[in-house]
Motif scaffolding. Structure first.
Motif, PDB file in Angstrom:
ATOM      1  N   ASP A  25       0.750  -1.421   0.108  1.00  0.00           N
ATOM      2  CA  ASP A  25      -0.165  -0.251  -0.123  1.00  0.00           C
ATOM      3  C   ASP A  25       1.184   1.314  -0.187  1.00  0.00           C
ATOM      4  O   ASP A  25       0.335   2.274  -0.832  1.00  0.00           O
ATOM      5  N   ILE A  26       2.327   1.169   0.663  1.00  0.00           N
ATOM      6  CA  ILE A  26       2.686   2.526   1.041  1.00  0.00           C
ATOM      7  C   ILE A  26       4.073   1.908   0.961  1.00  0.00           C
ATOM      8  O   ILE A  26       4.661   1.605   0.884  1.00  0.00           O
ATOM      9  N   LEU A  27       4.931   3.033   0.453  1.00  0.00           N
ATOM     10  CA  LEU A  27       6.135   2.773  -0.476  1.00  0.00           C
ATOM     11  C   LEU A  27       7.025   3.608   0.876  1.00  0.00           C
ATOM     12  O   LEU A  27       6.603   4.292   0.659  1.00  0.00           O
ATOM     13  N   PHE A  28       7.839   3.549   1.548  1.00  0.00           N
ATOM     14  CA  PHE A  28       9.115   4.600   1.329  1.00  0.00           C
ATOM     15  C   PHE A  28      10.489   4.035   1.360  1.00  0.00           C
ATOM     16  O   PHE A  28      10.856   3.496   0.661  1.00  0.00           O
ATOM     17  N   GLY A  29      11.411   5.853   1.228  1.00  0.00           N
ATOM     18  CA  GLY A  29      12.414   5.058   0.531  1.00  0.00           C
ATOM     19  C   GLY A  29      12.925   6.582   0.647  1.00  0.00           C
ATOM     20  O   GLY A  29      12.431   7.542   0.103  1.00  0.00           O
ATOM     21  N   SER A  30      14.513   6.404  -0.248  1.00  0.00           N
ATOM     22  CA  SER A  30      14.646   7.550  -0.598  1.00  0.00           C
ATOM     23  C   SER A  30      14.937   8.116  -2.047  1.00  0.00           C
ATOM     24  O   SER A  30      13.794   7.260  -3.029  1.00  0.00           O
ATOM     25  N   PHE A  31      14.720   9.448  -2.131  1.00  0.00           N
ATOM     26  CA  PHE A  31      14.145   9.609  -3.933  1.00  0.00           C
ATOM     27  C   PHE A  31      15.436   8.722  -4.884  1.00  0.00           C
ATOM     28  O   PHE A  31      14.559   8.012  -6.058  1.00  0.00           O
ATOM     29  N   ALA A  32      16.368   8.152  -4.237  1.00  0.00           N
ATOM     30  CA  ALA A  32      17.393   8.099  -5.218  1.00  0.00           C
ATOM     31  C   ALA A  32      16.264   6.461  -5.790  1.00  0.00           C
ATOM     32  O   ALA A  32      16.569   5.889  -6.329  1.00  0.00           O
ATOM     33  N   SER A  33      16.124   5.837  -4.511  1.00  0.00           N
ATOM     34  CA  SER A  33      15.505   4.470  -4.565  1.00  0.00           C
ATOM     35  C   SER A  33      14.396   4.080  -5.381  1.00  0.00           C
ATOM     36  O   SER A  33      14.060   3.238  -6.108  1.00  0.00           O
ATOM     37  N   PHE A  34      13.435   5.469  -4.847  1.00  0.00           N
ATOM     38  CA  PHE A  34      12.263   5.201  -6.513  1.00  0.00           C
ATOM     39  C   PHE A  34      12.941   5.692  -7.458  1.00  0.00           C
ATOM     40  O   PHE A  34      12.138   5.210  -9.062  1.00  0.00           O
ATOM     41  N   VAL A  35      13.785   6.287  -7.973  1.00  0.00           N
ATOM     42  CA  VAL A  35      14.049   6.516 -10.157  1.00  0.00           C
ATOM     43  C   VAL A  35      15.087   4.957 -10.205  1.00  0.00           C
ATOM     44  O   VAL A  35      14.088   5.054 -11.360  1.00  0.00           O
ATOM     45  N   LEU A  36      15.251   4.681  -9.403  1.00  0.00           N
ATOM     46  CA  LEU A  36      16.063   3.011  -8.802  1.00  0.00           C
ATOM     47  C   LEU A  36      14.792   2.449 -10.135  1.00  0.00           C
ATOM     48  O   LEU A  36      15.479   2.031 -10.866  1.00  0.00           O
ATOM     49  N   GLY A  76      23.674  24.706  -0.502  1.00  0.00           N
ATOM     50  CA  GLY A  76      24.516  23.800  -0.272  1.00  0.00           C
ATOM     51  C   GLY A  76      24.374  22.742  -0.433  1.00  0.00           C
ATOM     52  O   GLY A  76      24.170  23.314  -2.437  1.00  0.00           O
ATOM     53  N   ALA A  77      24.499  21.728  -0.897  1.00  0.00           N
ATOM     54  CA  ALA A  77      23.551  20.468  -1.475  1.00  0.00           C
ATOM     55  C   ALA A  77      22.198  20.545  -1.979  1.00  0.00           C
ATOM     56  O   ALA A  77      21.329  21.348  -1.413  1.00  0.00           O
ATOM     57  N   GLN A  78      22.494  19.483  -3.380  1.00  0.00           N
ATOM     58  CA  GLN A  78      21.077  19.188  -3.817  1.00  0.00           C
ATOM     59  C   GLN A  78      19.422  18.717  -2.387  1.00  0.00           C
ATOM     60  O   GLN A  78      20.047  18.216  -1.986  1.00  0.00           O
ATOM     61  N   PRO A  79      18.397  19.352  -2.838  1.00  0.00           N
ATOM     62  CA  PRO A  79      17.737  18.324  -2.208  1.00  0.00           C
ATOM     63  C   PRO A  79      18.163  17.161  -1.838  1.00  0.00           C
ATOM     64  O   PRO A  79      17.992  16.670  -3.524  1.00  0.00           O
ATOM     65  N   TYR A  80      17.724  16.273  -0.779  1.00  0.00           N
ATOM     66  CA  TYR A  80      17.713  15.002  -1.055  1.00  0.00           C
ATOM     67  C   TYR A  80      16.456  14.554  -0.143  1.00  0.00           C
ATOM     68  O   TYR A  80      17.131  13.623   1.214  1.00  0.00           O
ATOM     69  N   PRO A  81      14.894  14.038  -0.345  1.00  0.00           N
ATOM     70  CA  PRO A  81      13.801  14.212   0.003  1.00  0.00           C
ATOM     71  C   PRO A  81      13.584  12.298   0.677  1.00  0.00           C
ATOM     72  O   PRO A  81      14.098  11.710   0.147  1.00  0.00           O
ATOM     73  N   VAL A  82      13.309  11.935   1.701  1.00  0.00           N
ATOM     74  CA  VAL A  82      12.812  10.072   1.548  1.00  0.00           C
ATOM     75  C   VAL A  82      11.732  11.133   1.251  1.00  0.00           C
ATOM     76  O   VAL A  82      10.865  11.117   2.089  1.00  0.00           O
ATOM     77  N   TYR A  83      10.612   9.512   0.824  1.00  0.00           N
ATOM     78  CA  TYR A  83       9.760   9.855   0.097  1.00  0.00           C
ATOM     79  C   TYR A  83       8.684   8.875   1.002  1.00  0.00           C
ATOM     80  O   TYR A  83       9.113   7.623   1.180  1.00  0.00           O
ATOM     81  N   LEU A  84       7.849   9.004   1.018  1.00  0.00           N
ATOM     82  CA  LEU A  84       6.369   7.852   0.798  1.00  0.00           C
ATOM     83  C   LEU A  84       5.648   7.782  -0.369  1.00  0.00           C
ATOM     84  O   LEU A  84       5.369   8.837  -0.761  1.00  0.00           O
TER      85      LEU A  84
END
Length: 448
Positions: free
Chosen positions: A104-115, A317-325
């Protein structure tokens, strides 16, 4: 006489009729009232257990996970609970998809979702946002733009917290060698001077000035907002460029100062972290989440300053690196899943989660951002390190598969330059050539 009796009977009949009418009216009113009361009470929602699948594995016991996630949702939606499942080496994402288990819900860093974008794991919350009147403007716009630009205008993800890069440092090592502590707003060139002073051997122990938990010193979220794949030609990498050369020229020297001994073994992420945690590295580039999850168990006299800045990009600073639901594309409980996600993004919950778990809120609300520093281990620490800089703009969006290929080759190029296997020009040129070949092979396979 007969008339009098007839009149009395008529009076009794009228009275009885009136009484009966009153009783019926009373019964009718009571029934109406009962129906009204029943209609005014909201229907009890059926219990629903949402499968919460973590692409970026969650640590902690089931009780600890519940304290971070489930308990907040149940305050508003008592009928919703979570079942947590982690992606692991044994239970990989692809194996999990093949198992066809409900999610139902996925959790992860943005890089994980893109991967895993090509696995079609996520749905779209655009209609649910409208249906539930969720106010997207409460969230910092770059986090939303990052998703929509990478997922063809759709909104499959909402940010639950952000990761900010900072420079942790071991005060005892600075004191030991009589070196001034680093400061907020220092440049990479200034950091290099400090790193040289602290990279040395003393009493048979090798000390290093700087180590990193962010590959290539934060290569993936670099301050120049450089991408890996060319968004214009769409099927070409963008690695062998003057911009990437400039980035390498700023970062590589930090790992090649005399006495550093950069090898594939010493440059591995685990080895780099171990050096800092065991007290043989003076400074560590890491996300703010490192502090809350790692430092409390270590006996280190530490503090943190802001990510060093490029000399031509002061205050960035660095680019945004959010963790998403994310909303799973296969969820059978989309409404409940969105309700849970939106509950976790309320101002009240964000402030409480930030203050308890030291995570950085993606909300615009200053209170939510400031509460990050209320977490116990941050008391007295320089949390301004994570708030003072303006995040760099997200790198240009590119097709996810191409980005993944190019990023992998660029990381290899960085390691080969640091370890002295290749010079910078050769490494970047060969990385681009290899990435382009891999992209063409992918396109050929997809065309079949």
């Amino acid at each position: 006489m007969n008339n009098r009796v007839a009149l009395q009977k008529m009076v009794v009949m009228i009275s009885c009729t009136a009484i009966l009418s009153g009783l019926l009216a009373g019964c009718s009113n009571r029934n109406d009232s009962s129906q009204s009361d029943a209609q005014s009470k909201p229907a009890q929602a059926d219990p629903v257990e949402l499968v919460f699948y973590a692409l970026s594995p969650l640590s902690g016991t089931q009780e600890e996970k519940a304290a971070q996630w489930t308990d907040y949702v149940r305050k508003k939606y008592p009928h919703i609970s979570f079942k947590f499942i982690n992606a692991t080496d044994d239970n990989t994402v692809d194996k999990f998809i093949l198992s066809k288990q409900p999610v139902d819900i996925l959790f992860g860093s943005f890089a994980s979702f893109v991967l895993y974008k090509d696995r079609d794991m996520v749905g779209d919350m655009t209609d649910l946002v409208k249906q539930h009147k969720f106010d997207l403007t409460t969230i910092e716009k770059p986090y939303i733009d990052l998703v929509q630009s990478s997922f063809d205008g759709k909104l499959p993800l909402l940010p639950v917290y952000d990761l900010r890069l900072g420079l942790y440092y071991n005060k005892d090592l600075f004191d030991k060698f009589g070196i001034p502590y680093p400061k907020d707003g220092a440049t990479w060139e200034e950091l290099l001077v400090t790193a040289r002073q602290l990279t040395r051997s003393d009493s048979g122990i090798a000390y290093r000035g700087l180590v990193t938990a962010a590959a290539g010193g934060g290569l993936a979220i670099n301050q120049y907002s450089l991408g890996y794949a060319n968004p214009k030609t769409t099927d070409k990498a963008a690695i062998y460029t003057d911009q990437w050369k400039r980035y390498f020229e700023s970062i590589v020297p930090l790992f090649t100062v005399p006495g550093y001994d950069p090898t594939k073994e010493t440059m591995a992420g685990g080895a780099q972290l171990k050096m800092f945690e065991q007290g043989t590295a003076a400074m560590l580039l890491a996300f703010n989440s490192y502090g809350i999850f790692n430092l409390p168990s270590l006996q280190l006299n530490w503090d943190v300053v802001s990510l060093p800045e490029m000399s031509g990009l002061r205050g960035i600073g660095a680019q945004p690196y959010p963790v998403y639901l994310g909303l799973s594309s296969t969820s059978k409980h989309k409404d409940a899943a969105f309700q849970a996600i939106s509950a976790l993004l309320s101002g009240e919950v964000q402030i409480d989660r930030s203050s308890k778990f030291g995570v950085f809120s993606p909300l615009k609300d200053p209170k939510a951002k400031a509460s990050f520093g209320d977490a116990g281990m941050w008391k007295g620490k320089n949390i301004r390190a994570f708030t003072a800089q303006t995040p760099a703009a997200p790198a240009p969006a590119a097709r996810a598969e191409f980005k993944t290929i190019a990023e992998g080759e660029l990381n290899k190029a960085f390691l080969s330059v640091v370890t002295g296997e290749k010079d910078m020009n050769t490494a970047l040129r060969e990385a681009e050539e290899t990435a382009d070949k891999a992209i063409q092979q992918l396109l050929s396979q997809q065309a079949k």
